[in-house]
Design a protein around this motif. Sequence first.
Motif, mmCIF file in Angstrom:
data_model
loop_
_atom_site.group_PDB
_atom_site.id
_atom_site.type_symbol
_atom_site.label_atom_id
_atom_site.label_comp_id
_atom_site.label_asym_id
_atom_site.label_seq_id
_atom_site.Cartn_x
_atom_site.Cartn_y
_atom_site.Cartn_z
ATOM 1 N N ALA A 26 0.445 -1.244 0.229
ATOM 2 C CA ALA A 26 0.333 -0.309 0.019
ATOM 3 C C ALA A 26 0.640 1.667 0.244
ATOM 4 C CB ALA A 26 -1.277 -0.367 1.312
ATOM 5 N N ALA A 27 2.158 0.840 0.872
ATOM 6 C CA ALA A 27 2.728 2.621 0.632
ATOM 7 C C ALA A 27 4.506 1.746 1.216
ATOM 8 C CB ALA A 27 2.260 3.852 1.976
ATOM 9 N N ASP A 28 5.401 2.502 1.276
ATOM 10 C CA ASP A 28 6.986 2.630 1.377
ATOM 11 C C ASP A 28 6.760 3.320 2.184
ATOM 12 O OD1 ASP A 28 7.257 0.796 -0.494
ATOM 13 O OD2 ASP A 28 7.817 2.667 -2.331
ATOM 14 N N ARG A 29 6.419 3.860 3.458
ATOM 15 C CA ARG A 29 6.365 4.358 4.186
ATOM 16 C C ARG A 29 5.458 5.271 4.651
ATOM 17 N NH1 ARG A 29 9.973 8.778 0.689
ATOM 18 N NH2 ARG A 29 10.546 7.010 -0.754
ATOM 19 N N LEU A 30 5.430 5.752 6.008
ATOM 20 C CA LEU A 30 4.587 6.500 6.566
ATOM 21 C C LEU A 30 4.839 7.686 7.778
ATOM 22 C CD1 LEU A 30 1.112 5.893 5.947
ATOM 23 C CD2 LEU A 30 0.849 4.385 8.387
ATOM 24 N N LEU A 31 4.287 8.898 7.277
ATOM 25 C CA LEU A 31 4.840 9.909 8.425
ATOM 26 C C LEU A 31 3.999 10.798 9.202
ATOM 27 C CD1 LEU A 31 7.311 11.056 5.721
ATOM 28 C CD2 LEU A 31 8.056 9.732 7.176
ATOM 29 N N ILE A 32 4.011 10.517 10.011
ATOM 30 C CA ILE A 32 3.217 11.240 11.572
ATOM 31 C C ILE A 32 3.451 12.771 10.689
ATOM 32 C CG2 ILE A 32 1.632 11.274 13.491
ATOM 33 C CD1 ILE A 32 3.161 8.562 14.250
ATOM 34 N N VAL A 33 2.504 13.705 10.951
ATOM 35 C CA VAL A 33 1.938 14.866 10.601
ATOM 36 C C VAL A 33 1.189 15.633 11.681
ATOM 37 C CG1 VAL A 33 3.855 15.510 8.977
ATOM 38 C CG2 VAL A 33 1.155 15.303 9.008
ATOM 39 N N GLY A 34 1.743 16.543 12.563
ATOM 40 C CA GLY A 34 -0.112 17.097 12.733
ATOM 41 C C GLY A 34 0.262 18.228 14.163
ATOM 42 N N GLU A 35 -0.516 18.783 14.867
ATOM 43 C CA GLU A 35 -0.390 19.520 15.679
ATOM 44 C C GLU A 35 0.079 18.491 17.285
ATOM 45 O OE1 GLU A 35 -2.813 19.583 14.182
ATOM 46 O OE2 GLU A 35 -3.080 22.805 14.033
ATOM 47 N N ALA A 36 -0.457 16.765 17.224
ATOM 48 C CA ALA A 36 -0.578 16.257 18.292
ATOM 49 C C ALA A 36 1.388 15.586 18.634
ATOM 50 C CB ALA A 36 -1.091 14.834 18.241
ATOM 51 N N VAL A 37 1.963 16.139 17.368
ATOM 52 C CA VAL A 37 3.622 15.484 17.114
ATOM 53 C C VAL A 37 4.406 16.560 17.103
ATOM 54 C CG1 VAL A 37 3.152 12.585 16.395
ATOM 55 C CG2 VAL A 37 3.656 15.045 14.746
ATOM 56 N N TRP A 38 5.233 16.198 17.853
ATOM 57 C CA TRP A 38 6.324 17.243 18.083
ATOM 58 C C TRP A 38 7.040 18.223 17.096
ATOM 59 C CZ3 TRP A 38 11.640 18.631 16.498
ATOM 60 C CH2 TRP A 38 11.980 17.454 15.736
ATOM 61 N N GLY A 40 4.774 19.646 14.326
ATOM 62 C CA GLY A 40 4.217 19.309 13.835
ATOM 63 C C GLY A 40 3.454 19.325 13.087
ATOM 64 N N TRP A 41 3.035 20.186 11.321
ATOM 65 C CA TRP A 41 3.099 20.558 10.457
ATOM 66 C C TRP A 41 3.926 20.107 9.432
ATOM 67 C CZ3 TRP A 41 -1.260 17.555 8.932
ATOM 68 C CH2 TRP A 41 -2.522 18.229 9.932
ATOM 69 N N SER A 42 5.620 20.115 10.284
ATOM 70 C CA SER A 42 6.826 19.860 9.527
ATOM 71 C C SER A 42 7.055 18.471 8.698
ATOM 72 C CB SER A 42 7.552 20.327 10.138
ATOM 73 O OG SER A 42 9.606 19.996 9.480
ATOM 74 N N ILE A 43 6.857 18.665 7.599
ATOM 75 C CA ILE A 43 7.228 17.010 6.864
ATOM 76 C C ILE A 43 8.852 16.878 6.847
ATOM 77 C CG2 ILE A 43 7.602 15.633 4.438
ATOM 78 C CD1 ILE A 43 5.200 17.828 3.432
ATOM 79 N N ASP A 44 9.873 17.887 7.414
ATOM 80 C CA ASP A 44 10.931 17.450 7.756
ATOM 81 C C ASP A 44 10.905 17.003 8.681
ATOM 82 O OD1 ASP A 44 11.873 18.830 5.075
ATOM 83 O OD2 ASP A 44 12.369 20.721 5.620
ATOM 84 N N ASN A 45 10.295 17.108 9.605
ATOM 85 C CA ASN A 45 10.063 16.531 11.318
ATOM 86 C C ASN A 45 9.356 15.960 11.539
ATOM 87 O OD1 ASN A 45 12.858 17.658 12.179
ATOM 88 N ND2 ASN A 45 12.138 19.563 12.479
ATOM 89 N N SER A 46 8.495 15.398 10.337
ATOM 90 C CA SER A 46 7.867 13.986 10.736
ATOM 91 C C SER A 46 8.477 13.154 10.765
ATOM 92 C CB SER A 46 6.946 13.914 9.149
ATOM 93 O OG SER A 46 8.063 13.699 8.526
ATOM 94 N N VAL A 47 7.556 12.033 12.135
ATOM 95 C CA VAL A 47 7.476 11.117 13.002
ATOM 96 C C VAL A 47 7.509 9.445 12.343
ATOM 97 C CG1 VAL A 47 6.765 9.922 15.025
ATOM 98 C CG2 VAL A 47 6.797 11.928 15.100
ATOM 99 N N VAL A 48 8.693 8.771 11.726
ATOM 100 C CA VAL A 48 8.742 8.256 11.232
ATOM 101 C C VAL A 48 8.300 6.828 11.719
ATOM 102 C CG1 VAL A 48 10.295 6.249 9.347
ATOM 103 C CG2 VAL A 48 10.863 9.398 10.029
ATOM 104 N N VAL A 63 5.486 6.821 20.526
ATOM 105 C CA VAL A 63 5.490 8.347 19.955
ATOM 106 C C VAL A 63 5.012 9.081 21.104
ATOM 107 C CG1 VAL A 63 7.056 8.507 18.530
ATOM 108 C CG2 VAL A 63 4.084 9.031 18.157
ATOM 109 N N GLN A 64 4.895 10.338 21.608
ATOM 110 C CA GLN A 64 4.170 10.940 21.954
ATOM 111 C C GLN A 64 3.127 11.477 21.633
ATOM 112 O OE1 GLN A 64 4.671 14.826 23.767
ATOM 113 N NE2 GLN A 64 4.429 14.438 25.646
ATOM 114 N N LEU A 65 1.583 11.454 22.445
ATOM 115 C CA LEU A 65 0.311 12.366 20.684
ATOM 116 C C LEU A 65 0.457 13.422 21.479
ATOM 117 C CD1 LEU A 65 -1.143 8.714 19.168
ATOM 118 C CD2 LEU A 65 0.342 10.870 18.569
ATOM 119 N N LYS A 66 -0.584 14.653 21.263
ATOM 120 C CA LYS A 66 -0.522 15.272 22.598
ATOM 121 C C LYS A 66 -2.656 15.518 22.387
ATOM 122 C CE LYS A 66 3.446 17.937 21.955
ATOM 123 N NZ LYS A 66 3.953 18.986 21.010
ATOM 124 N N GLU A 67 -3.247 16.114 23.605
ATOM 125 C CA GLU A 67 -4.532 15.889 23.300
ATOM 126 C C GLU A 67 -5.207 17.424 22.361
ATOM 127 O OE1 GLU A 67 -5.885 17.201 27.264
ATOM 128 O OE2 GLU A 67 -4.748 16.414 27.865
#
Length: 295
Positions: A26-38, A40-48, A63-67
């Motif tokens: 389905a995909a070769d990678r999955l990256l987490i973005v959003g205010e809930a992770v450290w 934020g919306w920076s793709i460069d600093n997305s969570v692998v 990883v930590q998820l913020k409410e």
Amino acid sequence: MTMKKNVLKRLLSCVALATCVLTAHAADRLLIVGEAVWGGWSIDNSVVMLNNESEPDVFKATVQLKETGTFKFLTTTDWGNLEYRAGDNDVTLSEGEAAALVSTDENSNDKQFRVSQTANYDIVCDLAAKTIVVTKSAYQTNAVNHTALWMVGSATPGGWSIGDGVMLTADASNPVVFKATADLVEGELKFAVNKHTGWGQTFYLRDVTDEHKMVFGGDDNKWNIQQAGTYDITVDVVGMTISIAEHTASGIDAAQVAPVGHTEYYGLNGMRLTAPQAGQVCLKKEGKRVVKVLR
């Protein structure tokens, strides 16, 4: 005869297509973005998120998820491509319960996920089953921001290619500590937080006041390996410390610290100098290398 050949050709094409569908991921990678992770919306600093060959469509992260914020998943390092989101409405995930993971191929609504309590979570995304499950991690002492680190630089086997960086894996009982054993050569190194993105991400770098300490971001100060060899590397991103020690069979002897650029000065009489004076001829020692210099 020609008709039979055409029918056979179509059948073979269908078999080939079916084989591709069955083996494609389905995909070769999955990256987490959003205010809930450290990051934020920076793709460069997305969570692998991490997967393996035995279950290529199952991606995991602790990883930590913020409410206070939402999050979603990217499959590429830019916007507008395949993403996995929540569907028609934002979804607050219940711990341990599977929720639908909806692709942008199915639904164009940019609705996202959230959690009801800030904590470190074990996140499992199954792209084949199209589900997401979050469970509070056993480790809650400190915020966990990275699933792994990647060591890059001229001293490493992959050189300056971030995608070929040496992966430091998180300690199972203390996931803010990352470890690897690697063959290094003379040269420089630093630590990336995302192997899929580029030089716009934030790196762990050398603290100029103490080579055994780190800073996150800032001036591009790197560690210098003075002697080729096999080393055990341990990085603590909470204590902001680093150990680069000559590898031993047991892997626990940290007494032999690698020459990573620590500099000492000695007078010509062999006495160590706290601070050489300008114009003074002295001996400069870096690791096992000693040279005569004029300050």
